[in-house]
Design an enzyme around this catalytic site. Structure first.
Site, PDB file in Angstrom:
ATOM      1  N   CYS A   1      -4.696   2.434  -3.610  1.00 37.16           N
ATOM      2  CA  CYS A   1      -3.411   2.932  -3.077  1.00 37.16           C
ATOM      3  C   CYS A   1      -2.311   1.892  -3.259  1.00 37.16           C
ATOM      4  O   CYS A   1      -1.450   1.718  -2.383  1.00 37.16           O
ATOM      5  CB  CYS A   1      -3.525   3.325  -1.602  1.00 37.16           C
ATOM      6  SG  CYS A   1      -4.704   4.628  -1.310  1.00 37.16           S
TER       7      CYS A   1
ATOM      8  N   LYS B   1     -10.474  -0.398  10.207  1.00 39.52           N
ATOM      9  CA  LYS B   1     -10.681  -1.605   9.401  1.00 39.52           C
ATOM     10  C   LYS B   1     -11.042  -2.789  10.288  1.00 39.52           C
ATOM     11  O   LYS B   1     -11.282  -3.884   9.804  1.00 39.52           O
ATOM     12  CB  LYS B   1      -9.411  -1.929   8.610  1.00 39.52           C
ATOM     13  CG  LYS B   1      -9.038  -0.852   7.590  1.00 39.52           C
ATOM     14  CD  LYS B   1      -7.753  -1.220   6.905  1.00 39.52           C
ATOM     15  CE  LYS B   1      -7.132  -0.059   6.162  1.00 39.52           C
ATOM     16  NZ  LYS B   1      -7.898   0.380   5.001  1.00 39.52           N
TER      17      LYS B   1
ATOM     18  N   HIS C   1       0.872  -1.180   0.000  1.00 42.21           N
ATOM     19  CA  HIS C   1       0.000   0.000   0.000  1.00 42.21           C
ATOM     20  C   HIS C   1       0.913   1.236   0.000  1.00 42.21           C
ATOM     21  O   HIS C   1       2.022   1.189   0.544  1.00 42.21           O
ATOM     22  CB  HIS C   1      -0.835  -0.049   1.283  1.00 42.21           C
ATOM     23  CG  HIS C   1      -1.873   1.012   1.407  1.00 42.21           C
ATOM     24  ND1 HIS C   1      -1.577   2.300   1.813  1.00 42.21           N
ATOM     25  CD2 HIS C   1      -3.211   0.983   1.207  1.00 42.21           C
ATOM     26  CE1 HIS C   1      -2.693   3.002   1.850  1.00 42.21           C
ATOM     27  NE2 HIS C   1      -3.699   2.232   1.483  1.00 42.21           N
TER      28      HIS C   1
ATOM     29  N   ASP D   1       3.064  -4.503   8.041  1.00 48.88           N
ATOM     30  CA  ASP D   1       1.884  -3.654   7.915  1.00 48.88           C
ATOM     31  C   ASP D   1       0.680  -4.578   8.114  1.00 48.88           C
ATOM     32  O   ASP D   1       0.314  -5.347   7.212  1.00 48.88           O
ATOM     33  CB  ASP D   1       1.909  -3.004   6.524  1.00 48.88           C
ATOM     34  CG  ASP D   1       0.605  -2.304   6.176  1.00 48.88           C
ATOM     35  OD1 ASP D   1      -0.367  -2.422   6.949  1.00 48.88           O
ATOM     36  OD2 ASP D   1       0.569  -1.645   5.124  1.00 48.88           O
TER      37      ASP D   1
ATOM     38  N   GLN E   1      -4.501  -5.133   7.068  1.00 49.85           N
ATOM     39  CA  GLN E   1      -5.515  -6.073   6.542  1.00 49.85           C
ATOM     40  C   GLN E   1      -5.534  -7.386   7.302  1.00 49.85           C
ATOM     41  O   GLN E   1      -6.350  -8.259   7.002  1.00 49.85           O
ATOM     42  CB  GLN E   1      -5.269  -6.342   5.043  1.00 49.85           C
ATOM     43  CG  GLN E   1      -5.423  -5.123   4.170  1.00 49.85           C
ATOM     44  CD  GLN E   1      -6.850  -4.557   4.164  1.00 49.85           C
ATOM     45  OE1 GLN E   1      -7.821  -5.254   4.480  1.00 49.85           O
ATOM     46  NE2 GLN E   1      -6.986  -3.294   3.815  1.00 49.85           N
TER      47      GLN E   1
HETATM   48  N1  PMP Z   1      -1.658  -0.608   4.537  1.00 52.74           N
HETATM   49  C1  PMP Z   1      -2.614  -1.405   4.072  1.00 52.74           C
HETATM   50  C2  PMP Z   1      -2.281  -2.823   3.681  1.00 52.74           C
HETATM   51  C3  PMP Z   1      -3.912  -0.917   3.924  1.00 52.74           C
HETATM   52  O1  PMP Z   1      -4.874  -1.709   3.440  1.00 52.74           O
HETATM   53  C4  PMP Z   1      -4.192   0.410   4.305  1.00 52.74           C
HETATM   54  C5  PMP Z   1      -5.585   0.985   4.157  1.00 52.74           C
HETATM   55  N2  PMP Z   1      -6.165   0.747   2.908  1.00 52.74           N
HETATM   56  C6  PMP Z   1      -3.152   1.184   4.812  1.00 52.74           C
HETATM   57  C7  PMP Z   1      -1.894   0.654   4.922  1.00 52.74           C
HETATM   58  C8  PMP Z   1      -3.374   2.600   5.257  1.00 52.74           C
HETATM   59  O2  PMP Z   1      -4.237   2.625   6.335  1.00 52.74           O
HETATM   60  P1  PMP Z   1      -4.785   4.023   6.905  1.00 52.74           P
HETATM   61  O3  PMP Z   1      -5.325   4.758   5.721  1.00 52.74           O
HETATM   62  O4  PMP Z   1      -5.838   3.609   7.867  1.00 52.74           O
HETATM   63  O5  PMP Z   1      -3.645   4.717   7.543  1.00 52.74           O
END
Ligand code: PMP
Length: 414
Positions: A372, A232, A129, A206, A209
């Site tokens: 993203c 999430k 991401h 990270d 998910q």
């Molecule tokens: N890493 C991963 C794997 C994600 O899925 C996301 C959110 N889509 C993020 C980072 C970023 O999370 P946040 O926008 O809540 O900071």
């Protein structure tokens, strides 16, 4: 007494007010088929109740006042930290509240990153991401570190066979998604841990998910940093966590400065509080943190063996349905092995935004776009994809509504 974990999809669903028929304005009494859980999950009643309790009976700033509300707010906030720590099988002192995964990774890039030198290497992957790419690019500009990426296989998994080639003695950090937000692939941790250990690099996962799919035993993972978001995993927006090994937290300088993170301030100098508060400058997201505490309690009440089986059955139903659609390609594993219920696909000749719009007309909420993760989509030669992502409250009706909507999208767009 901790709750006895159980799993009944109907009562799980009933705990989420927004999923009830007629809850969403403009739907004429119909229910929403919410399949955008990888972007933000929904919030169950116990979390909403905890928020209302804080706002109506405990609201004040934390760690500052001595009046009863200030004390109640501080106890609730620190109580939430203790719950999150228990949930992850770690100590409270290692839980840093942030605004989300992105901020957690930026804290590592800002604090740990400032201990790195030009030419030091950071290894990420092609499926990250942007929240686990851009902070390293910014660090590369500031300190001249080199960012390298592991490739991704045709099945949408991080190619761990490339670790030997990509991870050199200059590597100081390997930062990878525990679970991909596009392909749903779960990281094969053992070779990554071995590669990091072999060169003395730190390992950041990270977990954005992963944490919505059941408790995580952090010590068992063997990583050094772990980042995730509350929104999430059934908690409010605006709260997240950075966990780090205690020695790392103690050794790291602060990233942001301000109130709450100090020991003493003079006009010329500041000494800093010990972790975790050293990394929590300013008023924290107090209500959302209390909501996260309630969310991990709610998660602890779910029988995740049963919930995971339920998710697998729905994922299989989705994969079978998608496989039968001509001109549709799944980006990621086409079977259940090594994946969770996050499924992205491309429909020949149709823009993912248009697909998501047709799905919306079928009351199905899905994400269309690059999620993203532009480098990953580039790897697969597409600009974007449509993503359906599951939570324990989803059911076969949701999946069937998705498949029906896609059939309509094929007729209209492809
Ligand atoms: N890493 C991963 C794997 C994600 O899925 C996301 C959110 N889509 C993020 C980072 C970023 O999370 P946040 O926008 O809540 O900071």
């Amino acid at each position: 007494m901790p709750p006895v974990p159980s799993f009944d999809p109907v009562s799980v669903r009933a705990a989420f007010p927004i999923l009830a028929a007629g809850a969403v304005p403009g739907m004429n009494g119909r229910r929403i088929h919410y399949l955008d859980n990888a972007a933000s999950s929904q919030t169950p009643r116990p979390v909403l109740d905890a928020l209302i309790r804080f706002e109506t009976a405990e609201r004040a700033n934390v760690h500052r006042g001595v009046h009863r509300l200030a004390e109640a707010a501080t106890a609730a906030f620190e109580g939430a930290r203790a719950k999150v720590a228990r949930h992850l099988n770690v100590t409270e002192q290692t839980i840093v509240f942030t605004s989300g995964t992105t901020m957690a990774i930026n804290v590592v890039a800002g604090a740990f990153g400032d201990t790195l030198s030009a030419g030091d290497e950071i290894v990420i992957s092609e499926l990250e991401h942007h929240g686990n790419i851009v902070p390293w690019h910014l660090l590369a500009r500031r300190r001249g570190v080199v960012v390298k990426a592991l490739p991704v296989t045709a099945e949408g998994l991080i190619e761990t066979a490339a670790l030997e080639r990509v991870v050199t003695k200059r590597c100081r950090l390997i930062a990878l998604a525990h679970v991909s937000n596009v392909t749903g692939a779960v990281l094969d941790l053992a070779p990554v841990r071995a590669a990091a250990g072999a060169v003395g690099a730190q390992l950041l996962l990270d977990g954005a998910q992963r944490t919505p799919h059941g408790p995580v035993d952090l010590p068992a993972l063997g990583c050094d940093f772990y980042a995730f978001s509350g929104h999430k995993m059934f908690a409010p927006h605006g709260i997240g966590v950075l966990w780090a090994r205690p020695e790392l937290l103690e050794a790291m300088p602060p990233f942001l400065g301000g109130g709450g993170m100090i020991e003493r301030v003079t006009l010329t100098e500041t000494s800093f509080a010990r972790p975790p508060r050293r990394f929590e400058a300013g008023t924290p997201p107090i209500g959302p943190a209390i909501g996260l505490g309630a969310a991990v309690d709610w998660i602890a009440g779910i029988d995740w063996a049963a919930a995971t089986e339920h998710e697998k059955q729905l994922t299989q139903r989705m994969l079978d349905g998608l496989a039968a659609i001509k001109g549709l390609r799944v980006i990621g594993p086409t079977g259940l092995q090594g994946r969770i219920g996050v499924v992205s696909f491309v429909l020949d000749g149709a823009h993912p935004h248009d697909v998501a719009q047709v799905l919306d007309a079928h009351d199905v909420a899905c994400r269309g776009g690059h999620h993203c993760a532009q480098p990953l989509h580039e790897r697969f030669g597409v600009n974007g994809s449509t993503r359906a992502s599951l939570a324990p409250y989803n059911d076969a009706e949701d999946v069937d509504a998705l498949l029906g909507g896609i059939a309509d999208a094929v007729a209209k767009l492809a």
